[in-house]
Design an enzyme around this catalytic site. Structure first.
Site, PDB file in Angstrom:
ATOM      1  N   CYS A 151       0.846  -1.179   0.000  1.00 33.36           N
ATOM      2  CA  CYS A 151       0.000   0.000   0.000  1.00 33.36           C
ATOM      3  C   CYS A 151       0.893   1.245   0.000  1.00 33.36           C
ATOM      4  CB  CYS A 151      -0.949   0.114   1.188  1.00 33.36           C
ATOM      5  SG  CYS A 151      -2.080  -1.253   1.335  1.00 33.36           S
ATOM      6  N   ARG A 177       3.806  -0.350  -4.861  1.00 34.04           N
ATOM      7  CA  ARG A 177       3.523  -0.859  -3.519  1.00 34.04           C
ATOM      8  C   ARG A 177       2.188  -1.600  -3.440  1.00 34.04           C
ATOM      9  NH1 ARG A 177       6.852   1.347   0.168  1.00 34.04           N
ATOM     10  NH2 ARG A 177       5.412   0.700   1.795  1.00 34.04           N
ATOM     11  N   TRP A 199      -2.822  -2.660  -1.645  1.00 33.89           N
ATOM     12  CA  TRP A 199      -2.543  -4.080  -1.816  1.00 33.89           C
ATOM     13  C   TRP A 199      -3.407  -4.762  -0.773  1.00 33.89           C
ATOM     14  CZ3 TRP A 199      -0.592  -8.247   0.988  1.00 33.89           C
ATOM     15  CH2 TRP A 199      -0.201  -9.352   0.215  1.00 33.89           C
ATOM     16  N   ASN A 242      -1.583   1.859   5.717  1.00 36.33           N
ATOM     17  CA  ASN A 242      -0.743   0.804   5.156  1.00 36.33           C
ATOM     18  C   ASN A 242      -0.373  -0.105   6.316  1.00 36.33           C
ATOM     19  OD1 ASN A 242       1.295  -0.754   4.007  1.00 36.33           O
ATOM     20  ND2 ASN A 242       2.834   0.872   4.212  1.00 36.33           N
ATOM     21  N   GLY A 243      -0.728  -1.387   6.226  1.00 31.94           N
ATOM     22  CA  GLY A 243      -0.409  -2.308   7.312  1.00 31.94           C
ATOM     23  C   GLY A 243      -1.613  -3.133   7.710  1.00 31.94           C
ATOM     24  N   GLU A 290      16.731 -18.022  -8.393  1.00 34.25           N
ATOM     25  CA  GLU A 290      16.400 -16.643  -8.746  1.00 34.25           C
ATOM     26  C   GLU A 290      15.744 -16.578 -10.133  1.00 34.25           C
ATOM     27  OE1 GLU A 290      15.870 -14.071  -7.344  1.00 34.25           O
ATOM     28  OE2 GLU A 290      16.085 -12.460  -8.784  1.00 34.25           O
ATOM     29  N   LYS A 313      11.926 -15.249 -10.857  1.00 37.18           N
ATOM     30  CA  LYS A 313      11.682 -14.139 -11.801  1.00 37.18           C
ATOM     31  C   LYS A 313      10.630 -14.545 -12.825  1.00 37.18           C
ATOM     32  CE  LYS A 313      13.088 -11.650 -10.334  1.00 37.18           C
ATOM     33  NZ  LYS A 313      13.782 -11.125  -9.193  1.00 37.18           N
ATOM     34  N   GLU A 340       7.047 -14.971 -11.228  1.00 37.51           N
ATOM     35  CA  GLU A 340       6.356 -13.785 -10.708  1.00 37.51           C
ATOM     36  C   GLU A 340       5.876 -12.843 -11.805  1.00 37.51           C
ATOM     37  OE1 GLU A 340       8.353 -10.930  -8.043  1.00 37.51           O
ATOM     38  OE2 GLU A 340      10.243 -11.478  -8.958  1.00 37.51           O
ATOM     39  N   HIS A 369      16.516 -37.825  -7.821  1.00 31.09           N
ATOM     40  CA  HIS A 369      15.922 -38.326  -6.579  1.00 31.09           C
ATOM     41  C   HIS A 369      14.414 -38.072  -6.548  1.00 31.09           C
ATOM     42  CE1 HIS A 369      19.863 -39.347  -5.082  1.00 31.09           C
ATOM     43  NE2 HIS A 369      20.284 -38.133  -5.435  1.00 31.09           N
ATOM     44  N   LYS A 401       5.672  -4.421  -4.304  1.00 31.70           N
ATOM     45  CA  LYS A 401       7.131  -4.276  -4.212  1.00 31.70           C
ATOM     46  C   LYS A 401       7.639  -4.428  -2.780  1.00 31.70           C
ATOM     47  CE  LYS A 401      11.165  -3.134  -5.900  1.00 31.70           C
ATOM     48  NZ  LYS A 401      11.813  -4.241  -6.619  1.00 31.70           N
TER      49      LYS A 401
HETATM   50  O1  M6R Z   1      12.713  -5.282  -0.262  1.00 34.89           O
HETATM   51  P1  M6R Z   1      13.226  -6.663  -0.034  1.00 34.89           P
HETATM   52  O2  M6R Z   1      14.501  -6.950  -0.733  1.00 34.89           O
HETATM   53  O3  M6R Z   1      13.312  -7.017   1.435  1.00 34.89           O
HETATM   54  O4  M6R Z   1      12.134  -7.619  -0.677  1.00 34.89           O
HETATM   55  C1  M6R Z   1      12.238  -9.008  -0.559  1.00 34.89           C
HETATM   56  C2  M6R Z   1      11.298  -9.701  -1.506  1.00 34.89           C
HETATM   57  O5  M6R Z   1       9.976  -9.353  -1.237  1.00 34.89           O
HETATM   58  C3  M6R Z   1      11.614  -9.361  -2.972  1.00 34.89           C
HETATM   59  O6  M6R Z   1      12.925  -9.678  -3.299  1.00 34.89           O
HETATM   60  C4  M6R Z   1      10.671 -10.155  -3.907  1.00 34.89           C
HETATM   61  O7  M6R Z   1      10.931 -11.520  -3.820  1.00 34.89           O
HETATM   62  C5  M6R Z   1      10.803  -9.649  -5.348  1.00 34.89           C
HETATM   63  N1  M6R Z   1       9.505  -9.383  -5.888  1.00 34.89           N
HETATM   64  C6  M6R Z   1      11.436 -10.636  -6.256  1.00 34.89           C
HETATM   65  O8  M6R Z   1      11.571 -10.152  -7.548  1.00 34.89           O
END
Ligand code: M6R
Length: 611
Positions: A2, A27, A74, A100-101, A484, A488, A491, A507, A606
């Site tokens: 948010c 956000r 969000w 926000n929260g 990673e 990517k 998501e 396995h 984010k």
């Molecule tokens: O702001 P941060 O690095 O603490 O965020 C951690 C994760 O939420 C962040 O890396 C998330 O996995 C990304 N969307 C990945 O691309």
């Protein structure tokens, strides 16, 4: 999660707020809304979906006002909908609140408000409780700040809130508790926001609001009060980012721009920590050789992409400094009673520095006596402020939800930390150190060159974009990169992707290999190259379509692969800085081919400031 923006000043609040919300959409983007005070009455406009829906709803209505608050959501409590969108108002619309929260005791408070005060709720949100509480306290209080204070005394949870009241129209009152909040200092106009990009166009002088503090903002002043309502004096923080840093600058998406910014981010992160002779400068970091000798263990704790950077961190710290390292996802760490004491170094990695899970893990480690070093991108963020020492990544603002340049700059910090520790502890030689630093310094140039050849990956994505599932495999450091790459892809393209250490396939997971199954095979580790080739042969024998990533010069892999992407040659330990880039680009172009919302993927945000 948010985004909130508040404005009080000379200009039309609506324009400033909408502009700020656009910069905070990363956000959350389930719905957006705005409340402004016009002739001592609060007017609200809100709509499900992105800011453009809100703008369409407002249309030509000037909503002319000098005070207002806005929100991009969000969803946590209640589905994304017009009615659940913020701002929320009390019964007679005399108070509006954005939040926000999460208010953890909202159900209890809601019941009390219904049973004891006959309040009628309109939405399913926890936030509406705050609006009603502030509204009720406003009846007996002299000011909005008194009413907000009284309301917060009843609330439990994590929040940043901003309130406006019809009868106190030239004022915003905000409170921060475990959710980010900043105040922007202008001339005759002042601001509140969740994050700096919202205000870059207007102000460069910022107050970082601390946990438990209340801010009272009028056109001429910003006053900050601690939990005991004592006014506190805060130094102004001068922001060095320029407006362009938070704009797309001709790129189609922020993600693509941020992928291309990686050479600059890596070189900036290196330059900030290396002097002209390649020696590491620990300015502002108080870790001594004695401290390093005293640590018996290191924990690296983070979430998502930052956690994946931690996996590489573990490998290089153990290899160079010979200290045992455990890496944990932050959401698990504090619930497993981790073995932390005064001989533990706790390294938190976070782009935003506001991820609640990471922050909570950090606090738990501190409580148990650990020394905390954080690797953070956002200067002045909560993780940075609560750490004993901070290693900043100099990636600049990362706007796309999918993290790219934050990751490669986090890796860069991991190498510097590992080298520093190794040299200080005498577990690597000066010669090894010097050569490694030279090799690291060559990476931005190699990456720059590599990024001139993205057409090859775009072409592959055009052929392979319609797969329903994708596997990522690798050995050693390549297995960290597989995680990673897989994150990517899933998501931003919504393809079901899965990463596994290549040696582990046989396995169980190899049962899923069928003719045509797409496997991205990372084979950048010379020491494990032949073993990797064997693993590729095993899946090839089951009909998999193998797209390999290898270093230039290692052509043998072509025999076993359908296609090979070559990265510039480099030493094994550094390969992650290069090999992740084709994976980022592949995800990007696949998502583009599939018509996905790349910068704002569904269900994500984010900055994850809820548990
Ligand atoms: O702001 P941060 O690095 O603490 O965020 C951690 C994760 O939420 C962040 O890396 C998330 O996995 C990304 N969307 C990945 O691309």
């Amino acid at each position: 999660m948010c985004g909130i923006v508040g404005y009080v000043g000379k200009d039309n609040a609506k324009d400033v707020i909408i502009d700020g919300l656009k910069k905070l959409e990363y956000r959350g983007y389930d719905s957006a809304g705005i409340a402004v005070v016009i002739d001592k009455k609060i007017q609200i406009k809100k709509h499900v979906g992105g800011i453009e829906n809100l703008e369409n709803l407002i249309g030509d209505d000037p909503l002319y006002s000098h005070t207002g608050i806005g929100h991009t959501r969000w969803a946590t409590h209640g589905a994304p909908s017009d009615v659940n969108a913020h701002p929320h108002i009390n019964g007679d619309s005399s108070v509006a609140v954005v939040h926000n929260g999460i208010i953890e005791n909202y159900a209890e408070l809601k019941e009390e408000l219904i049973n004891e005060h006959g309040v009628v709720f309109r939405s399913e949100t926890d936030t509406e409780v705050i609006a009603h509480l502030v509204g009720l306290f406003m009846k007996d209080c002299d000011s909005l700040e008194d009413a907000v204070y009284m309301a917060t005394q009843k609330m439990r949870g994590a929040y940043a809130i901003v309130a406006v009241a019809a009868k106190d129209p030239d004022k915003l009152v905000a409170v921060r508790k475990d959710a980010p909040l900043i105040a922007g200092l202008g001339k005759g106009s002042n601001f509140i926001a969740s994050d700096i990009p919202a205000l870059l166009k207007y102000v460069k002088e910022i107050y970082l609001i601390e946990n438990g503090e209340m801010v009272v903002v009028t056109p001429d002043s910003i006053k900050i009060f601690d939990e005991n309502r004592q006014e506190v004096k805060r130094e102004v923080f001068h922001v060095t980012w320029d407006v362009d840093a938070a704009e797309k600058e001709g790129y189609e998406h922020f993600m693509l721009k941020e992928i291309f910014e990686q050479p600059k981010g890596i070189s900036e992160t290196l330059n900030r920590r290396l002097d002209e002779n390649g020696r590491i400068k620990l300015d502002g970091i108080s870790l001594t050789k004695d401290d390093l000798d005293n640590f018996s263990k290191i924990y690296i704790v983070a979430c998502g992409t930052a956690y994946h950077a931690g996996l590489v961190g573990k490998a290089v710290i153990e290899k160079f400094a010979k200290i045992p390292v455990e890496v944990d996802v932050a959401s698990e760490f504090r619930y497993r009673d981790p073995l932390v004491d005064e001989k533990t170094l706790f390294i938190a990695i976070s782009q935003s520095g506001e991820t609640l899970d990471t922050l909570a893990a950090l606090r738990e480690a501190k409580r148990k006596g650990a020394r905390v070093l954080s690797v953070v991108n956002v200067v002045g963020s909560s993780v940075a402020r609560e750490s004993d020492d901070v290693f900043y990544t100099w990636a600049g603002p990362e706007i796309a939800v999918a993290s790219t340049k934050a990751y490669t700059t986090q890796l860069t910090c991991m190498y510097i930390i590992a080298l520093y520790m190794g040299l200080a502890r005498g577990t690597i030689t000066q010669e090894f150190y010097d050569q490694f630093i030279k090799d690291l310094q060559e990476i931005p140039g190699k990456l720059e060159e590599y990024l001139k050849k993205t057409g090859e990956i775009e072409a592959l994505a055009k052929i392979l974009y319609n797969k329903e599932q994708v596997f990522f495999i690798g050995r050693g450091l390549d297995s960290s990169i597989s995680y990673e790459g897989s994150l990517k892809l899933k998501e931003i393209s919504y393809i079901n992707s899965f990463a596994i250490a290549a040696g582990e396939l046989k396995h169980g997971t190899i049962a899923l290999m069928e003719p045509g199954t797409l496997v991205l095979a990372l084979a950048t580790q010379d020491a494990l190259y032949e073993k990797m080739i064997s693993n590729i042969q095993e899946i090839k024998a089951r009909g998999a379509h193998v797209l390999s990533v290898a270093k230039e010069g290692n052509q043998a892999i072509e025999m076993q692969s359908n296609e090979v992407i070559y990265i510039p040659y480099c030493r094994d330990e550094i390969a992650p800085l290069l090999s992740v880039v084709p994976l980022q680009l592949f995800s990007y172009y696949v998502a583009k081919e599939r018509g996905c919302n790349i910068d704002k993927p569904k269900n994500l945000a984010k900055s994850v400031t809820v548990e």
